[in-house]
Write a protein that holds these residues in place. Structure first.
Motif, PDB file in Angstrom:
ATOM      1  N   SER A 150      51.377  17.336  87.281  1.00 41.77           N
ATOM      2  CA  SER A 150      52.666  17.143  87.965  1.00 41.77           C
ATOM      3  C   SER A 150      53.045  15.666  87.993  1.00 41.77           C
ATOM      4  CB  SER A 150      52.619  17.711  89.381  1.00 41.77           C
ATOM      5  OG  SER A 150      51.649  17.038  90.158  1.00 41.77           O
ATOM      6  N   GLY A 151      52.061  14.788  88.192  1.00 39.50           N
ATOM      7  CA  GLY A 151      52.330  13.351  88.182  1.00 39.50           C
ATOM      8  C   GLY A 151      52.714  12.848  86.804  1.00 39.50           C
ATOM      9  N   LYS A 198      59.794  22.832  80.002  1.00 39.52           N
ATOM     10  CA  LYS A 198      59.066  22.806  81.279  1.00 39.52           C
ATOM     11  C   LYS A 198      57.578  23.048  81.049  1.00 39.52           C
ATOM     12  CE  LYS A 198      63.021  24.520  83.950  1.00 39.52           C
ATOM     13  NZ  LYS A 198      63.517  25.622  84.795  1.00 39.52           N
ATOM     14  N   LEU A 199      56.764  22.102  81.519  1.00 40.38           N
ATOM     15  CA  LEU A 199      55.297  22.266  81.513  1.00 40.38           C
ATOM     16  C   LEU A 199      54.913  22.926  82.827  1.00 40.38           C
ATOM     17  CD1 LEU A 199      52.942  21.279  79.550  1.00 40.38           C
ATOM     18  CD2 LEU A 199      55.238  20.492  79.007  1.00 40.38           C
ATOM     19  N   ARG A 200      54.341  24.133  82.769  1.00 43.02           N
ATOM     20  CA  ARG A 200      54.145  24.908  83.993  1.00 43.02           C
ATOM     21  C   ARG A 200      52.715  24.916  84.498  1.00 43.02           C
ATOM     22  NH1 ARG A 200      58.206  28.939  81.403  1.00 43.02           N
ATOM     23  NH2 ARG A 200      60.061  28.546  82.647  1.00 43.02           N
ATOM     24  N   TYR A 201      51.758  24.739  83.601  1.00 44.24           N
ATOM     25  CA  TYR A 201      50.374  24.985  84.020  1.00 44.24           C
ATOM     26  C   TYR A 201      49.434  24.423  82.971  1.00 44.24           C
ATOM     27  CZ  TYR A 201      46.430  27.759  85.881  1.00 44.24           C
ATOM     28  OH  TYR A 201      45.244  28.175  86.426  1.00 44.24           O
ATOM     29  N   LEU A 202      48.292  23.882  83.415  1.00 42.99           N
ATOM     30  CA  LEU A 202      47.293  23.334  82.501  1.00 42.99           C
ATOM     31  C   LEU A 202      45.914  23.772  82.970  1.00 42.99           C
ATOM     32  CD1 LEU A 202      46.822  21.353  80.049  1.00 42.99           C
ATOM     33  CD2 LEU A 202      46.511  19.549  81.754  1.00 42.99           C
ATOM     34  N   ARG A 228      50.785  27.527  74.983  1.00 44.15           N
ATOM     35  CA  ARG A 228      51.130  28.943  75.141  1.00 44.15           C
ATOM     36  C   ARG A 228      52.432  29.043  75.922  1.00 44.15           C
ATOM     37  NH1 ARG A 228      49.463  32.405  72.068  1.00 44.15           N
ATOM     38  NH2 ARG A 228      49.205  34.090  73.566  1.00 44.15           N
ATOM     39  N   LYS A 229      53.180  30.080  75.636  1.00 42.24           N
ATOM     40  CA  LYS A 229      54.429  30.298  76.359  1.00 42.24           C
ATOM     41  C   LYS A 229      54.158  31.131  77.587  1.00 42.24           C
ATOM     42  CE  LYS A 229      59.191  31.827  75.794  1.00 42.24           C
ATOM     43  NZ  LYS A 229      60.236  32.261  74.849  1.00 42.24           N
ATOM     44  N   GLY A 230      54.784  30.780  78.702  1.00 40.94           N
ATOM     45  CA  GLY A 230      54.672  31.639  79.869  1.00 40.94           C
ATOM     46  C   GLY A 230      54.430  30.872  81.141  1.00 40.94           C
ATOM     47  N   GLU A 231      54.294  31.657  82.215  1.00 39.85           N
ATOM     48  CA  GLU A 231      54.022  31.120  83.541  1.00 39.85           C
ATOM     49  C   GLU A 231      52.518  30.943  83.715  1.00 39.85           C
ATOM     50  OE1 GLU A 231      56.449  30.383  85.576  1.00 39.85           O
ATOM     51  OE2 GLU A 231      58.137  31.306  84.518  1.00 39.85           O
ATOM     52  N   ASN A 232      52.117  30.597  84.922  1.00 44.83           N
ATOM     53  CA  ASN A 232      50.702  30.511  85.282  1.00 44.83           C
ATOM     54  C   ASN A 232      50.051  31.889  85.061  1.00 44.83           C
ATOM     55  OD1 ASN A 232      48.253  30.538  86.601  1.00 44.83           O
ATOM     56  ND2 ASN A 232      48.997  29.498  88.440  1.00 44.83           N
ATOM     57  N   PRO A 233      49.104  32.012  84.107  1.00 47.68           N
ATOM     58  CA  PRO A 233      48.539  33.331  83.791  1.00 47.68           C
ATOM     59  C   PRO A 233      47.627  33.882  84.875  1.00 47.68           C
ATOM     60  CG  PRO A 233      47.342  31.612  82.635  1.00 47.68           C
ATOM     61  CD  PRO A 233      48.496  30.942  83.318  1.00 47.68           C
ATOM     62  N   PHE A 234      47.288  33.065  85.882  1.00 48.10           N
ATOM     63  CA  PHE A 234      46.347  33.503  86.900  1.00 48.10           C
ATOM     64  C   PHE A 234      47.018  33.896  88.220  1.00 48.10           C
ATOM     65  CE2 PHE A 234      43.976  30.608  84.141  1.00 48.10           C
ATOM     66  CZ  PHE A 234      43.006  31.486  83.690  1.00 48.10           C
ATOM     67  N   ALA A 244      47.925  24.457  77.659  1.00 42.85           N
ATOM     68  CA  ALA A 244      49.122  24.142  78.434  1.00 42.85           C
ATOM     69  C   ALA A 244      50.115  25.286  78.277  1.00 42.85           C
ATOM     70  CB  ALA A 244      49.745  22.838  77.955  1.00 42.85           C
ATOM     71  N   PHE A 245      50.590  25.805  79.403  1.00 45.42           N
ATOM     72  CA  PHE A 245      51.600  26.868  79.393  1.00 45.42           C
ATOM     73  C   PHE A 245      52.957  26.220  79.643  1.00 45.42           C
ATOM     74  CE2 PHE A 245      47.674  28.998  80.112  1.00 45.42           C
ATOM     75  CZ  PHE A 245      47.816  30.238  79.510  1.00 45.42           C
TER      76      PHE A 245
END
Length: 453
Positions: free
Chosen positions: A370-371, A387-391, A439-445, A403-404
């Motif tokens: 996020s930073g 948009k970078l959503r999740y790593l 990968r494309k998508g939201e937070n997979p967890f 990276a999603f």
């Protein structure tokens, strides 16, 4: 706590590498292995040992959709019976082929059985299998384990996953990963002084040396203990440019050197300090990086260098320019003849090995992400912001990250390099290959977290 040795079954469609993994776990070739699908027809059991974890491993026929009365149908019935009696299922796919409709079909079947499952993406060595390994997320078993049953990669991660999936204490014995020797390959051009350096390290004339280039023909393994750390050292034949490899024996020797790189955990690239960074040196370093191995560079024959401080400073600048893909690689002056610098080289080897094995928690990565995104967001492409959503870290050895994001195909290569360089600098990951997969998508967890509540 189980009152019997854990029973672990390997299943998957034909020819994904189940029998290769079975043979590796039991320590000998009990199961036939061939490129032709369907070699295994019956269940086969063996006693497996993996880093001190002992269990019964069951190899099965490849899962296929078939008439129950046909041979393939009876093979599938055998596999389903094995799953029903097992404590844990290892569901294997071929990472190079990606997720197939048959994989998805049998994933649904396994979800219906409700048994513990560890998802394995086999044949994931190199870059060819990386994308397919990531596709396996969609099968719904959480993070896939990227392994190479043939080359023994990912076995430490498999050990951890099996322990996590079995009841506490099941199958565990006293042996520890710390007891295993670190596999160390010593490579370089002919006559760079590799065998002389190893002889000085171990304190005996174990390997044949001489002024003639190319004395070493095959990879020779030597066990050695240094300051309470156990190593298995592989001396390799000098690796010439392909155009110069003419004799059949030398072709085999170079192939043996490549295999040593693949089996190693840490690679010491020995350069002749009087003529470093030859084109072939850089080619070998790139091979080590592409195989995902930890690397340090030993500048041998350093006792012949005049003005060593100035030369070392210049070479450190040069290596950052020539090998940007492994920024921060350790550069250690040594003398195989005099023994100078060997202790420092081994300290660096252990430090680099620890970096290569490092895992970073998902929580830390996403606070950091996020930073980074706030400070330097991905550029807009075709007028649309990415948009970078999740790593998350998919695996160690080497550190590999997923990276999603909203549009992975549009994320510029330059920004991906920026993200990897920032990861390397902020999490102190010098001198090891890093992998980034998009990968494309939201937070997979997110869905999994809600189910647990």
């Amino acid at each position: 706590m189980l009152d019997h040795a854990p029973r672990v079954v390997i299943i998957g469609r034909p020819n994904v590498g189940k029998s290769t993994l079975f043979n590796r776990l039991v320590g000998r070739k009990l199961a036939l292995v061939d490129d032709q699908p369907g070699v295994t027809r019956d269940r086969r059991e063996g006693e497996a040992s993996l880093h001190g974890l002992e269990f019964t491993i069951i190899d099965t026929a490849g899962l296929e959709e078939a008439d129950p009365n046909s041979l393939a149908g009876r093979m599938r019935a055998q596999t389903e019976a094995a799953v029903a009696t097992a404590d844990l299922t290892l569901f294997m796919i071929d990472a190079r082929a990606g997720v197939t409709p048959l994989d998805a079909h049998f994933a649904t079947l396994l979800h219906g059985l409700g048994q513990p499952v560890v998802l394995i993406a086999n044949k994931a060595e190199g870059k060819a299998g990386a994308a397919g390994a990531l596709e396996a997320y969609e099968l719904g078993f959480g993070e896939p384990l990227a392994v190479s049953a043939e080359h023994g990669e990912g076995m430490a991660d498999l050990h951890e996953a099996i322990i996590a999936a079995l009841p506490e204490g099941a199958g565990e014995h006293a042996e520890d990963d710390a007891d295993k020797p670190i596999r160390l390959a010593v490579i370089g051009r002919p006559n760079a002084g590799k065998s002389t350096l190893i002889n000085r390290m171990i304190g005996q004339e174990r390997l044949l040396t001489g002024p003639e280039a190319g004395i070493t023909r095959d990879s020779i393994a030597v066990d050695w203990t240094w300051r309470d750390h156990d190593f298995r050292i592989y001396d390799t034949a000098g690796m010439r440019r392909r155009a110069k490899v003419v004799e059949k024996l030398e072709k085999m020797a170079v192939g043996d050197g490549l295999r040593a790189i693949r089996f190693a955990e840490v690679v010491i690239l020995v350069l002749d300090a009087t003529m470093p960074f030859d084109k072939q040196d850089l080619h070998i370093a790139s091979l080590v990086e592409s195989e995902g191995r930890a690397l340090i560079i030993a500048l041998n024959k350093w006792d012949l260098i005049e003005e060593p401080q100035a030369v070392l400073k210049e070479l450190r600048i040069e290596v950052e320019r020539l090998l940007p893909q492994i920024r921060g690689v350790a550069l250690v002056p040594v003398s195989g003849l005099g023994g100078k610098g060997i202790d420092k080289m081994m300290v660096k080897a252990i430090e680099t090995y620890e970096v290569w094995n490092r895992r970073i928690s998902t929580a830390k990565l996403n606070r950091w992400l996020s930073g980074v995104v706030e400070h330097h967001p991905p550029p807009a492409v075709s007028g649309r912001r990415i948009k970078l959503r999740y790593l998350t870290q998919a695996k160690a050895r080497p550190p590999s990250f997923v990276a999603f994001c909203s549009r992975p195909e549009a994320l510029p290569t330059a920004w991906q390099r920026y993200l990897l360089n920032a990861l390397r600098d902020d999490f102190k990951l010098p001198g090891v290959p890093l992998r980034l997969m998009l990968r494309k998508g939201e937070n997979p967890f997110e869905g999994r977290k809600r189910k647990r509540q």
